[in-house]
Design a protein around this motif. Structure first.
Motif, PDB file in Angstrom:
ATOM      1  N   UNK A 249       0.804  -1.216   0.000  1.00 48.80           N
ATOM      2  CA  UNK A 249       0.000   0.000   0.000  1.00 48.80           C
ATOM      3  C   UNK A 249       0.836   1.265   0.000  1.00 48.80           C
ATOM      4  N   UNK A 250       2.166   1.112  -0.123  1.00 44.56           N
ATOM      5  CA  UNK A 250       3.051   2.278  -0.158  1.00 44.56           C
ATOM      6  C   UNK A 250       3.173   2.759  -1.604  1.00 44.56           C
ATOM      7  N   UNK A 251       2.679   3.967  -1.833  1.00 42.40           N
ATOM      8  CA  UNK A 251       2.563   4.517  -3.173  1.00 42.40           C
ATOM      9  C   UNK A 251       3.650   5.556  -3.409  1.00 42.40           C
ATOM     10  N   UNK A 252       4.358   5.437  -4.538  1.00 41.33           N
ATOM     11  CA  UNK A 252       5.396   6.395  -4.902  1.00 41.33           C
ATOM     12  C   UNK A 252       5.237   6.762  -6.373  1.00 41.33           C
ATOM     13  N   UNK A 253       6.021   7.749  -6.812  1.00 39.58           N
ATOM     14  CA  UNK A 253       6.013   8.108  -8.227  1.00 39.58           C
ATOM     15  C   UNK A 253       6.457   6.923  -9.079  1.00 39.58           C
ATOM     16  N   UNK A 254       7.331   6.078  -8.534  1.00 32.96           N
ATOM     17  CA  UNK A 254       7.805   4.924  -9.286  1.00 32.96           C
ATOM     18  C   UNK A 254       6.700   3.878  -9.509  1.00 32.96           C
ATOM     19  N   UNK A 255       5.622   3.968  -8.722  1.00 32.96           N
ATOM     20  CA  UNK A 255       4.477   3.086  -8.968  1.00 32.96           C
ATOM     21  C   UNK A 255       3.862   3.406 -10.326  1.00 32.96           C
ATOM     22  N   UNK A 256       3.769   4.703 -10.639  1.00 32.14           N
ATOM     23  CA  UNK A 256       3.269   5.119 -11.950  1.00 32.14           C
ATOM     24  C   UNK A 256       4.213   4.689 -13.069  1.00 32.14           C
ATOM     25  N   UNK A 335      13.540   3.935 -13.887  1.00 34.11           N
ATOM     26  CA  UNK A 335      13.991   5.284 -14.224  1.00 34.11           C
ATOM     27  C   UNK A 335      12.991   6.339 -13.782  1.00 34.11           C
ATOM     28  N   UNK A 336      13.442   7.580 -13.725  1.00 35.59           N
ATOM     29  CA  UNK A 336      12.530   8.701 -13.545  1.00 35.59           C
ATOM     30  C   UNK A 336      11.740   8.879 -14.838  1.00 35.59           C
ATOM     31  N   UNK A 339      13.450  10.783 -17.673  1.00 40.25           N
ATOM     32  CA  UNK A 339      14.388  10.042 -18.518  1.00 40.25           C
ATOM     33  C   UNK A 339      13.648   9.204 -19.552  1.00 40.25           C
ATOM     34  N   UNK A 340      12.488   8.691 -19.172  1.00 39.54           N
ATOM     35  CA  UNK A 340      11.664   7.944 -20.118  1.00 39.54           C
ATOM     36  C   UNK A 340      11.198   8.869 -21.243  1.00 39.54           C
ATOM     37  N   UNK A 341      10.793  10.081 -20.878  1.00 38.70           N
ATOM     38  CA  UNK A 341      10.355  11.061 -21.880  1.00 38.70           C
ATOM     39  C   UNK A 341      11.483  11.359 -22.862  1.00 38.70           C
ATOM     40  N   UNK A 342      12.696  11.543 -22.349  1.00 39.09           N
ATOM     41  CA  UNK A 342      13.839  11.830 -23.216  1.00 39.09           C
ATOM     42  C   UNK A 342      14.051  10.711 -24.230  1.00 39.09           C
ATOM     43  N   UNK A 343      14.016   9.469 -23.767  1.00 39.96           N
ATOM     44  CA  UNK A 343      14.256   8.327 -24.657  1.00 39.96           C
ATOM     45  C   UNK A 343      13.140   8.177 -25.689  1.00 39.96           C
ATOM     46  N   UNK A 344      11.899   8.280 -25.240  1.00 45.86           N
ATOM     47  CA  UNK A 344      10.789   8.064 -26.166  1.00 45.86           C
ATOM     48  C   UNK A 344      10.585   9.244 -27.115  1.00 45.86           C
TER      49      UNK A 344
END
Length: 378
Positions: A249-256, A335-336, A339-344
């Motif tokens: 139940x621990x939610x972080x930005x990395x969950x998204x 990844x953040x 960084x995904x945005x940069x690659x895609x």
């Protein structure tokens, strides 16, 4: 993992009991503020909250008239929340999408208010535009801009006779745009917003396949200061939830980021996150893909057969590498989203021509890449 609410239904699970974000005080109008989400101490109910909402309000009669009293031929979508209708609002002379929440459905008053607040305060080209809402009596309806091409799910998994398969260039454009919407929520909104329900059916497509994230009923304000996570009831959709979130139940930005990795895999492979028509490891997309990630020679096996081999090999490898990093079991290894945005964004800028296997960069002169060059290591 069947004991967790996240894994009990294909669509959203039961109504959340967690605290929702409060609207900003009326002395600080937020209509033009695209990045700040603030909270006050106002009482948690829809009447008090609506006083501070910039979106327009509509009567139930107006929306019934716009949809021909919610005629069946105006129905464009349906889910656990209720039904979505296409309508024409004469008062603003605009074609809109009207989501009517099922009064006995999975999305309750809290989720309704969260969505209105979030989309009233957050504005980005890759987030759907909320025009207004209706809260007459026990009726709860949301009015959005109409997205004529439907959802990404419609073009990947529910391909009708009137729809053509998505080519490689379009897939990368959609992936990059969805990532940009998520980046805005994570890095530009203050405090950051965790979307929590990223999936193909929540990525809507406008003209030219321009993607926009929609359905913010489960969105949650992210951790601030020294906090590393927010603890909350597990909500989401089976197949997209990050494993650590489902377990704790621990939610972080990395969950998204994990959820985005699943969506990216769907875009590349054409497979569903959970496919009940398949058995064994192929039932779960991530479980099927993980062994294949270990051998680059098997990467072509992961390309959607609907592409009919019309994709650039090197870009396929790079896109799969991004997806593999996003669905790492350990959140710290993902990844953040920036960084995904940069690659895609780079992959989306490489316009692939399947007829002569050439690329044209949007900011550079055309250049040719032969297959042998495409097979170089990432």
């Amino acid at each position: 993992m069947g004991c967790f609410p996240c894994f009990q239904k294909k669509d959203q699970v039961a109504q959340s009991s967690e605290e929702k974000p409060k609207p900003a005080p009326s002395s600080e109008p937020k209509k033009q503020n695209s990045g700040n989400v603030k909270k006050d101490n106002s009482k948690e109910n829809s009447n008090r909250g609506s006083e501070h909402i910039a979106a327009q309000t509509f009567t139930f009669r107006e929306l019934a008239t716009a949809t021909g009293n919610f005629r069946a031929d105006c129905l464009v979508g349906e889910g656990g929340f209720g039904r979505v209708y296409k309508g024409k609002l004469e008062s603003i002379n605009q074609v809109v999408a009207i989501k009517q929440l099922d009064r006995n459905g999975l999305q309750g008053n809290r989720e309704f208010l969260v969505e209105v607040l979030m989309l009233s305060l957050l504005h980005h080209p890759n987030l759907v535009n909320l025009i207004g809402y209706c809260a007459d009596g026990d009726q709860r309806l949301l009015v959005y801009e109409y997205m004529p091409l439907g959802s990404l799910e419609d073009h990947l998994h529910d391909l009708g006779s009137d729809r053509r398969r998505l080519d490689w260039n379009t897939r990368m454009k959609i992936a990059a745009g969805a990532a940009k919407g998520l980046e805005y929520l994570h890095d530009k909104a203050n405090p950051p917003v965790i979307y929590r329900d990223l999936k193909c059916s929540n990525i809507l497509l406008g003209e030219g396949f321009h993607p926009k994230l929609s359905d913010f009923g489960l969105a949650k304000l992210g951790p601030v200061g020294d906090k590393t996570h927010v603890s909350t009831r597990v909500m989401g959709t089976y197949g997209y939830c990050a494993p650590e979130y489902a377990m704790t139940g621990q939610l972080t930005l990395k969950s998204d980021v994990y959820s985005f990795g699943v969506v990216l895999l769907e875009i590349i492979t054409g497979r569903k996150a959970i496919d009940n028509s398949r058995s064994g490891p192929e039932h779960n997309l991530v479980a099927w893909a993980r062994p294949l990630f270990k051998d680059r020679r098997k990467f072509p096996q992961m390309a959607d057969p609907m592409l009919q081999g019309q994709y650039p090999s090197r870009a396929l490898y790079q896109a799969l590498a991004v997806a593999a990093m996003c669905v790492q079991e350990q959140p710290s290894m993902r990844p953040l989203i920036a960084d995904v945005v940069t690659a895609l964004s780079y992959l989306a800028s490489q316009n692939y021509n399947p007829n002569n296997r050439t690329f044209q960069n949007s900011s550079h002169s055309p250049r040719t890449k032969r297959d042998s060059e495409n097979k170089r290591r990432i």
